[in-house]
Write an enzyme that holds these catalytic residues in place. Structure first.
Site, short mmCIF file in Angstrom:
data_model
loop_
_atom_site.label_atom_id
_atom_site.label_comp_id
_atom_site.label_asym_id
_atom_site.label_seq_id
_atom_site.Cartn_x
_atom_site.Cartn_y
_atom_site.Cartn_z
CG ASP A 170 -9.50 2.19 -0.79
OD1 ASP A 170 -8.47 2.24 -1.48
OD2 ASP A 170 -9.51 2.00 0.43
CG ASP B 295 -2.30 0.54 0.99
OD1 ASP B 295 -2.42 1.36 0.05
OD2 ASP B 295 -3.24 0.22 1.74
C1 GLA Z 1 -6.01 1.33 1.57
C2 GLA Z 1 -6.18 0.30 0.45
C3 GLA Z 1 -7.31 -0.62 0.80
C4 GLA Z 1 -7.02 -1.33 2.11
C5 GLA Z 1 -6.79 -0.30 3.21
C6 GLA Z 1 -6.27 -0.94 4.49
O1 GLA Z 1 -7.10 2.18 1.66
O2 GLA Z 1 -6.41 0.94 -0.77
O3 GLA Z 1 -7.51 -1.58 -0.23
O4 GLA Z 1 -5.89 -2.15 1.95
O5 GLA Z 1 -5.82 0.67 2.81
O6 GLA Z 1 -5.97 -0.01 5.47
#
Ligand code: GLA
Length: 393
Positions: free
Chosen positions: A202, A147
């Site tokens: 997301d 990430d």
């Molecule tokens: C980010 C990622 C998500 C998830 C969250 C976890 O937002 O894009 O897919 O992994 O972090 O904290």
């Protein structure tokens, strides 16, 4: 002379490692990820039960083989800098959990972050990349989602390349999932670094919505995929994010539309629901083999939006062996008549010859591309068809 010999050896060793990673994702990876349903509420028991469910439900046999534990499994580092899994939630440790996952014929995925901390404030891998990669290899990790929170002024390409090199050096083949939410346009640089890259912020559990930090509903992600299709292909995939099928908000037709379009994009498919409790309809949507075959088509060509007419969109995707997938999607709240019947549509697209038309959700042949097949599309519904050549005229 000696110097060149050693440099040559290092180059040879690292290209041997690189080779182990080359063919890990010839088709888009498929599996399950803990985030969409459980967020931080994860523990060893749940993960074991999900592994069991993947086998019993038939998810594994449909192709969903990676079981990925997302954020919140890690709690700190020991005095030597080794990453520590939360002992209360994962008392048996990650090696033992990985062994269990492997014993089910599944592959073990884990999550970290290129910055100093993960998005939920757990330790990130910044400065510990090589050590963490060695630890993951010792646990039997097969997939890393990496990430992009808390990265300060780090450069994305450099940061993701450092972890790639660390994974190579650790020597265990790992599918490497880049997750910078499309911020650095990874489709322009990441093909030689990772196997897949998140292309958008997301996904949200909704059909048509956005939020203040850039989260996207299903149709917003579809829009974001109109211009990046050319960057995807075998071993390097645009990732449209984890599925929201079975998470209680989307209607069955919205879920079919969601699945269809992820397949049209050749996106990795990571189920994001509680597999222990899903109903038959959810399972059928996730495991529809005719739809999964479109996603997993060997050519790996992403769909093109060929027409947008009000709420109706038509997308097409060339498939192996002179076959085609088409999706007609209705984004609006009123039924749409496909007045332009399939015959006209296909002719307009200049697909020569005669094709049989197969409805991939109804599992039915609809006739030939020479017939007048007309239909009405319900609100938020999809018609997903495959055209197979039946003759040359
Ligand atoms: C980010 C990622 C998500 C998830 C969250 C976890 O937002 O894009 O897919 O992994 O972090 O904290």
């Amino acid at each position: 002379m000696k110097k060149y010999f050693f440099l040559g050896l290092i180059f040879f060793a690292s290209s041997l490692h690189a080779q182990k990673f080359e063919n890990l994702a010839k088709t888009p990876p498929m599996g399950w990820n803990s985030w969409n349903k459980f967020e931080c509420d994860i523990n060893e028991q749940t993960i074991r039960e999900i592994a069991d469910a993947m086998v019993v439900d038939g998810m594994r046999d449909a192709g969903y083989v990676y079981l990925v534990i997302d954020d919140c499994w890690q709690i700190g580092r020991d005095s030597s800098g080794n990453i520590i899994a939360d002992p209360n939630r994962f008392p048996s440790g990650m090696k033992s959990l990985g062994d269990y996952i492997h014993s089910k014929g599944l592959k073990f995925g884990i999550y970290s972050d290129a910055g100093t901390a993960t998005c939920q404030g757990r330790p990130g891998s910044r400065g510990y990349e090589f050590q963490d990669a060695r630890t993951y290899a010792s646990w039997g990790v097969d997939y890393l989602k990496y990430d992009w929170c808390n990265h300060g002024k780090q450069n994305a390409e450099a940061s993701y390349t450092t972890m790639r090199d660390a994974l190579y050096k650790a020597g265990r083949p790992v599918v490497y999932s880049i997750c910078d939410w499309g911020v650095s346009k990874p489709w322009e640089w990441a093909a030689g670094v990772g196997h897949l890259w998140r292309s958008t912020e997301d996904i949200l559990n909704c059909f048509d919505c956005k939020n203040y930090w850039g989260g996207n509903g299903v149709v917003q992600i579809i829009d974001l995929f109109t211009d990046i299709g050319q960057y995807t292909g075998p071993c390097h995939w645009n990732d449209a994010d984890m599925l929201e099928v079975g998470n209680g908000v989307l209607t069955p037709s919205e879920e079919r539309l969601h699945m269809s379009m992820w397949a049209m994009f050749s996106s990795p498919l990571m189920a994001g629901n509680d597999l222990r409790k899903m109903d038959r309809e959810t399972l059928e949507i996730l495991t529809n083999s005719e739809v999964l075959a479109i996603d997993q088509d060997k050519l790996g060509i992403s769909a093109t939006r060929w027409m947008k007419y009000g709420d109706l969109e038509i997308w097409f995707k060339p498939l192996e062996g002179e076959t085609w997938a088409f999706c007609f999607i209705n984004r609006g709240s009123q039924p749409v008549n496909l007045d332009q019947d399939l015959k006209t549509t296909i002719k307009k697209y200049k697909v020569d010859g005669s094709y049989t038309i197969r409805d991939l959700w109804k599992h039915q042949d609809l006739g030939s591309s020479k017939d007048n097949v007309k239909m009405t599309l319900a609100p938020h519904d999809v018609l997903m068809i495959k055209l197979t050549r039946s003759s040359t005229h």
